[in-house]
Design a protein around this motif. Structure first.
Motif, PDB file in Angstrom:
ATOM      1  N   ALA A   1       0.609 -18.007  14.921  1.00  0.00           N
ATOM      2  CA  ALA A   1       2.016 -17.887  15.316  1.00  0.00           C
ATOM      3  C   ALA A   1       2.485 -19.115  16.083  1.00  0.00           C
ATOM      4  N   GLU A   2       1.658 -19.602  17.003  1.00  0.00           N
ATOM      5  CA  GLU A   2       2.051 -20.761  17.798  1.00  0.00           C
ATOM      6  C   GLU A   2       2.068 -22.034  16.951  1.00  0.00           C
ATOM      7  N   GLU A   3       1.073 -22.196  16.093  1.00  0.00           N
ATOM      8  CA  GLU A   3       1.055 -23.371  15.226  1.00  0.00           C
ATOM      9  C   GLU A   3       2.275 -23.369  14.307  1.00  0.00           C
ATOM     10  N   THR A   4       2.594 -22.212  13.756  1.00  0.00           N
ATOM     11  CA  THR A   4       3.769 -22.101  12.898  1.00  0.00           C
ATOM     12  C   THR A   4       5.036 -22.457  13.662  1.00  0.00           C
ATOM     13  N   ALA A   5       5.148 -21.977  14.894  1.00  0.00           N
ATOM     14  CA  ALA A   5       6.332 -22.251  15.706  1.00  0.00           C
ATOM     15  C   ALA A   5       6.476 -23.733  16.014  1.00  0.00           C
ATOM     16  N   ARG A   6       5.373 -24.449  16.022  1.00  0.00           N
ATOM     17  CA  ARG A   6       5.429 -25.892  16.272  1.00  0.00           C
ATOM     18  C   ARG A   6       5.867 -26.674  15.039  1.00  0.00           C
ATOM     19  N   VAL A   7       5.314 -26.337  13.875  1.00  0.00           N
ATOM     20  CA  VAL A   7       5.528 -27.206  12.715  1.00  0.00           C
ATOM     21  C   VAL A   7       6.718 -26.813  11.842  1.00  0.00           C
ATOM     22  N   VAL A   8       6.971 -25.519  11.676  1.00  0.00           N
ATOM     23  CA  VAL A   8       7.999 -25.095  10.722  1.00  0.00           C
ATOM     24  C   VAL A   8       9.398 -25.593  11.101  1.00  0.00           C
ATOM     25  N   PRO A   9       9.811 -25.548  12.368  1.00  0.00           N
ATOM     26  CA  PRO A   9      11.151 -26.072  12.677  1.00  0.00           C
ATOM     27  C   PRO A   9      11.299 -27.566  12.376  1.00  0.00           C
TER      28      PRO A   9
ATOM     29  N   ILE B   1       2.816 -40.309  10.644  1.00  0.00           N
ATOM     30  CA  ILE B   1       2.231 -39.214  11.418  1.00  0.00           C
ATOM     31  C   ILE B   1       3.219 -38.754  12.483  1.00  0.00           C
ATOM     32  N   VAL B   2       3.523 -37.462  12.491  1.00  0.00           N
ATOM     33  CA  VAL B   2       4.318 -36.867  13.567  1.00  0.00           C
ATOM     34  C   VAL B   2       3.569 -35.640  14.048  1.00  0.00           C
ATOM     35  N   ASN B   3       2.997 -35.737  15.232  1.00  0.00           N
ATOM     36  CA  ASN B   3       2.217 -34.631  15.794  1.00  0.00           C
ATOM     37  C   ASN B   3       3.017 -33.943  16.888  1.00  0.00           C
ATOM     38  N   ARG B   4       3.318 -32.676  16.659  1.00  0.00           N
ATOM     39  CA  ARG B   4       4.029 -31.907  17.676  1.00  0.00           C
ATOM     40  C   ARG B   4       3.006 -31.109  18.482  1.00  0.00           C
TER      41      ARG B   4
ATOM     42  N   ASP C   1      -1.193 -32.595  23.287  1.00  0.00           N
ATOM     43  CA  ASP C   1      -2.451 -33.310  23.518  1.00  0.00           C
ATOM     44  C   ASP C   1      -2.875 -34.100  22.281  1.00  0.00           C
ATOM     45  N   SER C   2      -1.902 -34.675  21.582  1.00  0.00           N
ATOM     46  CA  SER C   2      -2.224 -35.387  20.354  1.00  0.00           C
ATOM     47  C   SER C   2      -3.050 -36.635  20.649  1.00  0.00           C
ATOM     48  N   PHE C   3      -3.851 -37.025  19.676  1.00  0.00           N
ATOM     49  CA  PHE C   3      -4.786 -38.131  19.831  1.00  0.00           C
ATOM     50  C   PHE C   3      -4.108 -39.413  20.282  1.00  0.00           C
ATOM     51  N   TYR C   4      -2.984 -39.767  19.652  1.00  0.00           N
ATOM     52  CA  TYR C   4      -2.400 -41.088  19.885  1.00  0.00           C
ATOM     53  C   TYR C   4      -1.194 -41.053  20.812  1.00  0.00           C
ATOM     54  N   ASP C   5      -0.187 -40.218  20.510  1.00  0.00           N
ATOM     55  CA  ASP C   5       1.037 -40.280  21.317  1.00  0.00           C
ATOM     56  C   ASP C   5       0.966 -39.409  22.566  1.00  0.00           C
ATOM     57  N   GLU C   6      -0.082 -38.599  22.690  1.00  0.00           N
ATOM     58  CA  GLU C   6      -0.353 -37.829  23.907  1.00  0.00           C
ATOM     59  C   GLU C   6       0.831 -36.953  24.318  1.00  0.00           C
ATOM     60  N   GLY C   7       1.469 -36.342  23.331  1.00  0.00           N
ATOM     61  CA  GLY C   7       2.524 -35.391  23.633  1.00  0.00           C
ATOM     62  C   GLY C   7       3.930 -35.947  23.591  1.00  0.00           C
ATOM     63  N   ALA C   8       4.104 -37.213  23.187  1.00  0.00           N
ATOM     64  CA  ALA C   8       5.440 -37.820  23.186  1.00  0.00           C
ATOM     65  C   ALA C   8       6.404 -37.105  22.260  1.00  0.00           C
ATOM     66  N   ASN C   9       5.882 -36.448  21.215  1.00  0.00           N
ATOM     67  CA  ASN C   9       6.756 -35.769  20.256  1.00  0.00           C
ATOM     68  C   ASN C   9       6.616 -34.250  20.319  1.00  0.00           C
TER      69      ASN C   9
ATOM     70  N   TRP D   1       6.440 -40.601   3.105  1.00  0.00           N
ATOM     71  CA  TRP D   1       5.797 -39.311   3.290  1.00  0.00           C
ATOM     72  C   TRP D   1       5.685 -39.115   4.801  1.00  0.00           C
ATOM     73  N   VAL D   2       5.928 -37.926   5.301  1.00  0.00           N
ATOM     74  CA  VAL D   2       5.773 -37.627   6.723  1.00  0.00           C
ATOM     75  C   VAL D   2       4.819 -36.455   6.863  1.00  0.00           C
ATOM     76  N   ASP D   3       3.791 -36.635   7.690  1.00  0.00           N
ATOM     77  CA  ASP D   3       2.761 -35.623   7.917  1.00  0.00           C
ATOM     78  C   ASP D   3       2.978 -34.999   9.287  1.00  0.00           C
ATOM     79  N   ILE D   4       3.231 -33.705   9.326  1.00  0.00           N
ATOM     80  CA  ILE D   4       3.564 -33.001  10.559  1.00  0.00           C
ATOM     81  C   ILE D   4       2.387 -32.130  10.973  1.00  0.00           C
ATOM     82  N   GLY D   5       1.933 -32.309  12.196  1.00  0.00           N
ATOM     83  CA  GLY D   5       0.796 -31.537  12.685  1.00  0.00           C
ATOM     84  C   GLY D   5       1.117 -30.784  13.952  1.00  0.00           C
ATOM     85  N   GLY D   6       0.483 -29.617  14.106  1.00  0.00           N
ATOM     86  CA  GLY D   6       0.690 -28.823  15.304  1.00  0.00           C
ATOM     87  C   GLY D   6      -0.566 -28.583  16.107  1.00  0.00           C
ATOM     88  N   VAL D   7      -1.721 -29.033  15.564  1.00  0.00           N
ATOM     89  CA  VAL D   7      -3.012 -28.829  16.248  1.00  0.00           C
ATOM     90  C   VAL D   7      -3.851 -30.091  16.081  1.00  0.00           C
TER      91      VAL D   7
END
Length: 301
Positions: free
Chosen positions: A82-90, A31-34, A37-45, A65-71
């Motif tokens: 637009a904002e979600e795309t800007a978070r995950v696509v890069p 799990i990599v959440n960008r 306010d992510s549930f676990y890492d609280e914004g570390a990534n 497998w790596v799962d990338i989330g923006g919301v």
């Protein structure tokens, strides 16, 4: 005691450049959440360089497998496409440039899914069970796979006091109906996964029951993904904060694998890879890396 694994209609899958035989292996999804306010890492990534580094570190630790989330899934203000795309696509672009790992994007927006697939994602992980009627069509027009997750609320909205008469059967029926929706949109079975959605619009007793009765879900014949890592049901069972839920997460993951799960979504990759590979060996799916103990004429120390 023996463990009977569920039959899969299409166990052998080509996902991007990687081949899996889910009758013989379990995939570990990192799990990599960008998000700030992510549930676990609280914004570390949240910073791009931190998210990319976390993804590459997960690959080095053995993630398939790596799962990338923006919301986040949790209730909150909607985020624009637009904002979600800007978070995950890069993150997808940077990871794809460096690795052939399976990349999924955790989104319920068809347009975010489309742009993520164009950037190199090979799976869309929809935690809202196809709430966007256009999402299945976007996936169908690509070579990507789709994870259909059970949840009952509208995206990012509260769902107080969830009630189920038979949680496993009701989750199965929901997933079966959404699988038919995906098939009708043109996605074949060999590109579909299901996830019962532990903790998503469910209380702790529901999540525990889903682990015990996971065979009801795996009977659908599609590889079952479980996302258990550090969730609140583990915290409530053990009365521990998120920072102390690793052992409960590993025990829950292994229980699901022994009951037929074929993809496990995790935060702590190295520890989870070791636990899942051990579970594979217990099931007879994996040979030991070494075979020396009591295998010679002299005892070895």
């Amino acid at each position: 005691m023996s463990f009977t694994l569920p039959p899969l209609r299409h166990p052998r899958r080509m996902i991007g450049d990687r081949t899996f035989d889910f009758s013989r292996q379990v995939a570990v999804m990192a799990i990599v959440n960008r998000t700030p306010d992510s549930f676990y890492d609280e914004g570390a990534n949240f910073a791009l360089e931190d998210a990319v580094a976390a993804a590459l570190r997960a690959v080095k630790q053995g993630a398939d497998w790596v799962d990338i989330g923006g919301v986040p899934f949790a209730p909150g203000e909607p985020l624009s496409v637009a904002e979600e795309t800007a978070r995950v696509v890069p993150v997808v672009e940077a990871l794809r440039a460096d690795s052939d790992v399976v990349i999924s994007v955790d989104t319920f927006h068809a347009e975010v899914a489309r742009r993520s697939i164009e950037a190199g994602a090979t799976v869309i992980n929809d935690t809202t069970g196809l709430s966007d009627p256009d999402l299945a069509g976007v996936v169908a027009q690509s070579a990507a796979s789709l994870v259909i997750v059970h949840s009952r609320a509208q995206p990012r909205t509260p769902f107080a006091r969830p009630h189920y008469d038979d949680v496993a059967a009701e989750v199965r029926d929901f997933l079966a109906a959404r699988v038919e929706t995906a098939r009708s949109a043109g996605i074949p079975d060999d590109r579909l996964f299901v996830d019962p959605g532990h903790d998503l619009n469910k209380n702790t007793l529901h999540s525990l029951e889903l682990i015990r009765n996971l065979d009801v879900i795996t009977a659908l014949g599609l590889p079952t993904l479980v996302a258990l890592s550090n969730k609140d049901f583990i915290g409530e069972v053990l009365d521990v904060p998120k920072s102390r839920r690793l052992e409960g997460s590993l025990a829950s993951a292994v229980a699901c694998v022994l009951n037929g799960a074929r993809v496990v979504r995790v935060h702590e990759v190295a520890e989870s890879v070791a636990a899942i590979r051990m579970a594979e060996a217990i099931l007879g799916l994996r040979e030991p890396a070494l075979l020396k103990h009591n295998m010679s004429d002299a005892n070895e120390r």
